[in-house]
Design an enzyme around this catalytic site. Structure first.
Site, mmCIF file in Angstrom:
data_model
loop_
_atom_site.group_PDB
_atom_site.id
_atom_site.type_symbol
_atom_site.label_atom_id
_atom_site.label_comp_id
_atom_site.label_asym_id
_atom_site.label_seq_id
_atom_site.Cartn_x
_atom_site.Cartn_y
_atom_site.Cartn_z
ATOM 1 N N ASN A 45 0.824 -1.208 0.000
ATOM 2 C CA ASN A 45 0.000 0.000 0.000
ATOM 3 C C ASN A 45 0.858 1.259 0.000
ATOM 4 O OD1 ASN A 45 -1.961 1.823 0.017
ATOM 5 N ND2 ASN A 45 -2.681 1.423 2.074
ATOM 6 N N VAL A 51 -5.253 5.406 -3.186
ATOM 7 C CA VAL A 51 -5.666 4.083 -3.650
ATOM 8 C C VAL A 51 -6.337 3.360 -2.492
ATOM 9 C CG1 VAL A 51 -4.907 1.896 -4.584
ATOM 10 C CG2 VAL A 51 -3.761 4.006 -5.262
ATOM 11 N N PRO A 52 -7.632 3.313 -2.527
ATOM 12 C CA PRO A 52 -8.414 2.721 -1.430
ATOM 13 C C PRO A 52 -8.331 1.212 -1.412
ATOM 14 C CG PRO A 52 -9.866 3.336 -3.229
ATOM 15 C CD PRO A 52 -8.484 3.729 -3.648
ATOM 16 N N CYS A 53 -7.291 0.692 -0.875
ATOM 17 C CA CYS A 53 -7.123 -0.757 -0.853
ATOM 18 C C CYS A 53 -8.083 -1.407 0.135
ATOM 19 C CB CYS A 53 -5.685 -1.105 -0.500
ATOM 20 S SG CYS A 53 -5.013 -0.138 0.836
ATOM 21 N N HIS A 54 -8.791 -0.582 0.875
ATOM 22 C CA HIS A 54 -9.730 -1.163 1.834
ATOM 23 C C HIS A 54 -11.047 -1.526 1.146
ATOM 24 C CE1 HIS A 54 -10.654 3.170 1.795
ATOM 25 N NE2 HIS A 54 -11.899 2.765 1.951
#
Length: 106
Positions: A45, A51-54
DNA sequence: AGACCCGGACGCG
DNA sequence: CGCGTCCGGGTCT
């Protein structure tokens, strides 16, 4: 920063707020045969909130991992972020499957 | 080359 | 439904 990661992040940027994608879905977007590779790419991340990795969950609608953990404070944080976007979980599962962005199989 | 990794599909109880 | 198992692609050592 590998080209693969760039592709993954680019694809992830296309996910609107309040929606989620599965690792398999992202894998399809980047034309990758392994969803696991995607998760590994997200693991580091690089640029946190951009970048909304969630917004990436598992295909079985379970929460999946976050920052290298399948449970614990990290994952709880992930759940919190999603909840803030209107995406809620219960019993370790996504409540509204409709919020999952469906990626057409190529 | 080998090991590792934030999953997925499949089979079985 | 909840395991257990193998599988795959990409990256790091």
């Amino acid at each position: 920063m590998t080209d693969f990661q760039k592709r993954v992040y680019a694809a992830l940027r296309a996910v609107p707020r309040g929606a989620v994608v599965t690792y398999a879905g992202l894998a399809r977007m980047v034309a990758c045969g392994s969803c696991r590779a995607v998760g590994q790419a997200l693991r580091m991340n690089p640029h946190a909130p951009r970048v909304p990795c969630h917004r990436v969950i598992a295909s079985d609608l379970s929460i999946g991992g976050y920052q290298g953990a399948k449970d614990g404070a990290r994952v709880r944080k992930k759940l919190a972020l999603l909840a803030a976007e209107g995406v809620h979980f219960a019993h370790g599962r996504l409540l509204d499957p409709r919020r999952v962005l469906v990626v057409p199989t190529r």
